[in-house]
Design a protein around this motif. Structure first.
Motif, PDB file in Angstrom:
ATOM      1  N   ALA A 122     -44.586 -16.921 -30.891  1.00  0.00           N
ATOM      2  CA  ALA A 122     -44.710 -16.034 -29.736  1.00  0.00           C
ATOM      3  C   ALA A 122     -43.603 -14.986 -29.729  1.00  0.00           C
ATOM      4  N   GLN A 123     -42.386 -15.392 -30.065  1.00  0.00           N
ATOM      5  CA  GLN A 123     -41.280 -14.434 -30.101  1.00  0.00           C
ATOM      6  C   GLN A 123     -41.446 -13.423 -31.227  1.00  0.00           C
ATOM      7  N   GLN A 124     -42.033 -13.857 -32.337  1.00  0.00           N
ATOM      8  CA  GLN A 124     -42.289 -12.935 -33.457  1.00  0.00           C
ATOM      9  C   GLN A 124     -43.287 -11.862 -33.054  1.00  0.00           C
ATOM     10  N   LEU A 125     -44.281 -12.233 -32.262  1.00  0.00           N
ATOM     11  CA  LEU A 125     -45.260 -11.266 -31.784  1.00  0.00           C
ATOM     12  C   LEU A 125     -44.593 -10.190 -30.927  1.00  0.00           C
ATOM     13  N   ILE A 126     -43.655 -10.604 -30.091  1.00  0.00           N
ATOM     14  CA  ILE A 126     -42.937  -9.644 -29.247  1.00  0.00           C
ATOM     15  C   ILE A 126     -42.118  -8.706 -30.120  1.00  0.00           C
ATOM     16  N   HIS A 127     -41.508  -9.257 -31.150  1.00  0.00           N
ATOM     17  CA  HIS A 127     -40.708  -8.441 -32.062  1.00  0.00           C
ATOM     18  C   HIS A 127     -41.585  -7.450 -32.824  1.00  0.00           C
ATOM     19  N   LEU A 128     -42.781  -7.893 -33.223  1.00  0.00           N
ATOM     20  CA  LEU A 128     -43.681  -7.034 -33.989  1.00  0.00           C
ATOM     21  C   LEU A 128     -44.214  -5.874 -33.155  1.00  0.00           C
ATOM     22  N   SER A 129     -44.439  -6.119 -31.863  1.00  0.00           N
ATOM     23  CA  SER A 129     -45.058  -5.094 -31.022  1.00  0.00           C
ATOM     24  C   SER A 129     -44.423  -5.084 -29.636  1.00  0.00           C
ATOM     25  N   PRO A 130     -43.196  -4.560 -29.527  1.00  0.00           N
ATOM     26  CA  PRO A 130     -42.489  -4.594 -28.236  1.00  0.00           C
ATOM     27  C   PRO A 130     -43.116  -3.741 -27.152  1.00  0.00           C
ATOM     28  N   ARG A 131     -43.983  -2.789 -27.511  1.00  0.00           N
ATOM     29  CA  ARG A 131     -44.645  -1.933 -26.521  1.00  0.00           C
ATOM     30  C   ARG A 131     -46.129  -2.257 -26.391  1.00  0.00           C
ATOM     31  N   ASP A 132     -46.486  -3.455 -26.767  1.00  0.00           N
ATOM     32  CA  ASP A 132     -47.877  -3.882 -26.693  1.00  0.00           C
ATOM     33  C   ASP A 132     -48.366  -3.850 -25.245  1.00  0.00           C
ATOM     34  N   PRO A 133     -49.597  -3.329 -24.993  1.00  0.00           N
ATOM     35  CA  PRO A 133     -50.105  -3.319 -23.615  1.00  0.00           C
ATOM     36  C   PRO A 133     -50.265  -4.714 -23.028  1.00  0.00           C
ATOM     37  N   TYR A 134     -50.315  -5.728 -23.902  1.00  0.00           N
ATOM     38  CA  TYR A 134     -50.417  -7.113 -23.439  1.00  0.00           C
ATOM     39  C   TYR A 134     -49.075  -7.853 -23.568  1.00  0.00           C
ATOM     40  N   ILE A 135     -47.995  -7.109 -23.500  1.00  0.00           N
ATOM     41  CA  ILE A 135     -46.673  -7.728 -23.660  1.00  0.00           C
ATOM     42  C   ILE A 135     -46.416  -8.774 -22.581  1.00  0.00           C
ATOM     43  N   ALA A 136     -46.981  -8.584 -21.378  1.00  0.00           N
ATOM     44  CA  ALA A 136     -46.793  -9.560 -20.304  1.00  0.00           C
ATOM     45  C   ALA A 136     -47.338 -10.927 -20.710  1.00  0.00           C
ATOM     46  N   ASN A 137     -48.466 -10.932 -21.436  1.00  0.00           N
ATOM     47  CA  ASN A 137     -49.034 -12.200 -21.910  1.00  0.00           C
ATOM     48  C   ASN A 137     -48.121 -12.859 -22.931  1.00  0.00           C
ATOM     49  N   ARG A 138     -47.454 -12.042 -23.761  1.00  0.00           N
ATOM     50  CA  ARG A 138     -46.524 -12.596 -24.743  1.00  0.00           C
ATOM     51  C   ARG A 138     -45.332 -13.250 -24.035  1.00  0.00           C
ATOM     52  N   TYR A 139     -44.830 -12.553 -23.002  1.00  0.00           N
ATOM     53  CA  TYR A 139     -43.686 -13.092 -22.253  1.00  0.00           C
ATOM     54  C   TYR A 139     -44.048 -14.411 -21.561  1.00  0.00           C
ATOM     55  N   VAL A 140     -45.240 -14.444 -20.947  1.00  0.00           N
ATOM     56  CA  VAL A 140     -45.598 -15.651 -20.207  1.00  0.00           C
ATOM     57  C   VAL A 140     -45.791 -16.831 -21.150  1.00  0.00           C
ATOM     58  N   ARG A 141     -46.248 -16.572 -22.376  1.00  0.00           N
ATOM     59  CA  ARG A 141     -46.400 -17.656 -23.343  1.00  0.00           C
ATOM     60  C   ARG A 141     -45.043 -18.302 -23.647  1.00  0.00           C
ATOM     61  N   VAL A 142     -44.023 -17.482 -23.903  1.00  0.00           N
ATOM     62  CA  VAL A 142     -42.692 -18.024 -24.199  1.00  0.00           C
ATOM     63  C   VAL A 142     -42.160 -18.781 -22.990  1.00  0.00           C
ATOM     64  N   GLY A 143     -42.329 -18.194 -21.787  1.00  0.00           N
ATOM     65  CA  GLY A 143     -41.848 -18.854 -20.573  1.00  0.00           C
ATOM     66  C   GLY A 143     -42.520 -20.189 -20.348  1.00  0.00           C
ATOM     67  N   TRP A 144     -43.851 -20.253 -20.547  1.00  0.00           N
ATOM     68  CA  TRP A 144     -44.581 -21.507 -20.355  1.00  0.00           C
ATOM     69  C   TRP A 144     -44.127 -22.570 -21.339  1.00  0.00           C
ATOM     70  N   LEU A 145     -43.910 -22.185 -22.585  1.00  0.00           N
ATOM     71  CA  LEU A 145     -43.472 -23.158 -23.589  1.00  0.00           C
ATOM     72  C   LEU A 145     -42.104 -23.725 -23.254  1.00  0.00           C
ATOM     73  N   HIS A 146     -41.198 -22.876 -22.765  1.00  0.00           N
ATOM     74  CA  HIS A 146     -39.892 -23.386 -22.332  1.00  0.00           C
ATOM     75  C   HIS A 146     -40.040 -24.269 -21.093  1.00  0.00           C
ATOM     76  N   LEU A 147     -40.954 -23.892 -20.201  1.00  0.00           N
ATOM     77  CA  LEU A 147     -41.155 -24.665 -18.968  1.00  0.00           C
ATOM     78  C   LEU A 147     -41.595 -26.084 -19.274  1.00  0.00           C
ATOM     79  N   ILE A 148     -42.574 -26.266 -20.160  1.00  0.00           N
ATOM     80  CA  ILE A 148     -43.078 -27.619 -20.409  1.00  0.00           C
ATOM     81  C   ILE A 148     -42.079 -28.457 -21.209  1.00  0.00           C
ATOM     82  N   GLN A 149     -41.058 -27.782 -21.764  1.00  0.00           N
ATOM     83  CA  GLN A 149     -39.991 -28.522 -22.424  1.00  0.00           C
ATOM     84  C   GLN A 149     -38.812 -28.755 -21.484  1.00  0.00           C
TER      85      GLN A 149
END
Length: 429
Positions: A310-337
């Motif tokens: 998920a973090q690699q995707l953010i690095h590959l496309s920091p201005r992606d129109p779906y960047i919010a979905n990338r951020y929430v994925r990382v946040g959710w993964l940290h949350l369940i851990q």
């Protein structure tokens, strides 16, 4: 004597003109039509030349298997061997739209194959790729290169042909507008606009494969984002469209992408993984497929692999129109851990990037609840419910009936997400 002389003259004329190009047809070449020119051996090595000849033959055969593809025979293609080729003239002579040319070079135990796809109408290079491997097992290397090249060319050719499949200019206009709308952040109005545009394109040109496959992707996507009031109907429509597309074009990238989304919705990550990997085999840089594959990893318990992906995707496309979905994925993964302090900044970043993204509010409500910030948890839960317009879960028991992955992942979700939502005010029953 005169008759014999005339016969000899006629035979002589036919023989002398046999090598000249035949009168060219005024009909345009088929949309999917190609000649595979003999690969050039740059290593001055007999094994290299053998490999070059084999690649030419095998790629020709593999491309012939693509539905609707017209491929010039290998015997005809080899008449252009070791000649300077004017691609546009050759395209007119053979009646093809594309030409594939390439080279093979050996150096010690290494082999490098270069290939490029040429537009036979303009002479422009449309696609180029390099393939490297070891000579240790020449047949396995040849098969691997041929397979990867055929997959890549299949994608390139069918994508380019798809752009020409719609003869109706108004239908193409709606398709292009729909594709542009897909590059905006997710919202109810945005999804409704995309569906409307692709449906309008199909009404103008019912044979458009591209409009069908894109509509299937959009229908599956808005169900996935919980931005539809007709989920069952959207899924059924998407399944029907996918079936139509794959029956006509089994390798259609967008149809496999949409199928993967539907399998994800059905809680079948192992099967969804197969579809997303099939997409990535054709286009390894397709960010949305990489994103969905990351979800499959999380649902099958591979959490340690999912976060870096998920973090690699953010690095590959920091201005992606779906960047919010990338951020929430990382946040959710940290949350369940149970890494709440790491999860909250990612989820807040997601909310800021797209305030109407439901998942950001949903998981923030849980994270704030676990942190003991009850007021903020209740506020996020209220915003989630407002955005959903009343179509939300009413209890933990109802939420628990959903799919949350393999037992390992589900146990983590129950211990964190469910626990935080209880503290945010969600009743047990």
């Amino acid at each position: 004597m005169v008759t014999g002389a005339l016969c000899l003259l006629a035979i002589s004329t036919v023989v002398s003109n046999w090598h000249l190009p035949q009168p060219q047809s005024t009909r345009p070449p088929p949309r999917l039509s190609i000649v595979v020119l003999p690969f050039t051996d740059l290593s001055d090595d007999r094994d290299g030349q053998n490999l070059a000849n084999r690649l030419t033959k095998e790629v020709t055969t593999d491309l012939s298997r693509i539905p609707g593809m017209f491929v010039i025979s290998r015997n005809t293609a080899f008449t252009y061997e070791n000649k300077f080729v004017d691609t546009r003239q050759m395209g007119r002579e053979l009646g093809v739209r594309y030409a594939l040319e390439g080279s093979v070079q050996r150096s010690g135990n290494q082999v490098r194959v270069n290939a490029q796809l040429i537009d036979a109408e303009t002479g422009a290079t449309l696609w180029a790729e390099r393939f490297d491997g070891e000579v240790g097992n020449l047949f396995a290397l040849q098969d691997d290169i041929t397979r990867r090249m055929a997959i890549a060319l299949n994608l390139e050719l069918t994508n380019r042909a798809a752009g020409r499949l719609t003869e109706h200019s108004d239908a193409l206009d709606y398709i292009l507008r729909g594709r542009a709308a897909m590059n905006t952040p997710a919202s109810r109005d945005g999804f409704a606009e995309r569906v409307s545009l692709f449906e309008h394109a199909l009404s103008l040109d019912p044979s458009s494969v591209e409009a069908r496959s894109l509509l299937a992707v959009v229908l599956a996507g808005r169900v996935l984002h919980q931005m539809t009031d007709s989920a069952a109907a959207d899924i059924a429509h998407a399944e029907d469209l996918i079936g139509q597309v794959l029956s006509a074009s089994p390798d259609d990238l967008r149809a496999h992408w949409a199928k993967g989304l539907l399998l994800r919705l059905a809680g079948r990550p192992e099967e969804a993984t197969f579809e997303f990997e099939a997409v990535l085999a054709q286009d390894r840089n397709l960010r949305d497929a990489l994103y969905q594959l990351g979800w499959c990893k999380a649902m099958t318990g591979l959490i340690d692999e999912a976060i870096p992906a998920a973090q690699q995707l953010i690095h590959l496309s920091p201005r992606d129109p779906y960047i919010a979905n990338r951020y929430v994925r990382v946040g959710w993964l940290h949350l369940i851990q149970s890494d709440i302090d790491e999860a909250i900044p990612w989820l807040e970043r997601s909310r800021s990037a797209n305030p109407v993204l439901l998942d950001a509010h949903f998981f923030l409500a849980s994270a704030y609840g676990l942190k003991g910030e009850t007021d903020r948890a209740e506020a996020e839960l209220a915003e989630y419910r407002r955005l959903r317009g009343g179509h939300y879960f009413s209890s933990i028991a109802q939420l628990a009936r959903g799919y949350w992955g393999v037992p390992k992942t589900r146990a983590l979700v129950e211990a964190t997400v469910f626990a935080g939502l209880r503290k945010a005010g969600v009743p047990e029953e």
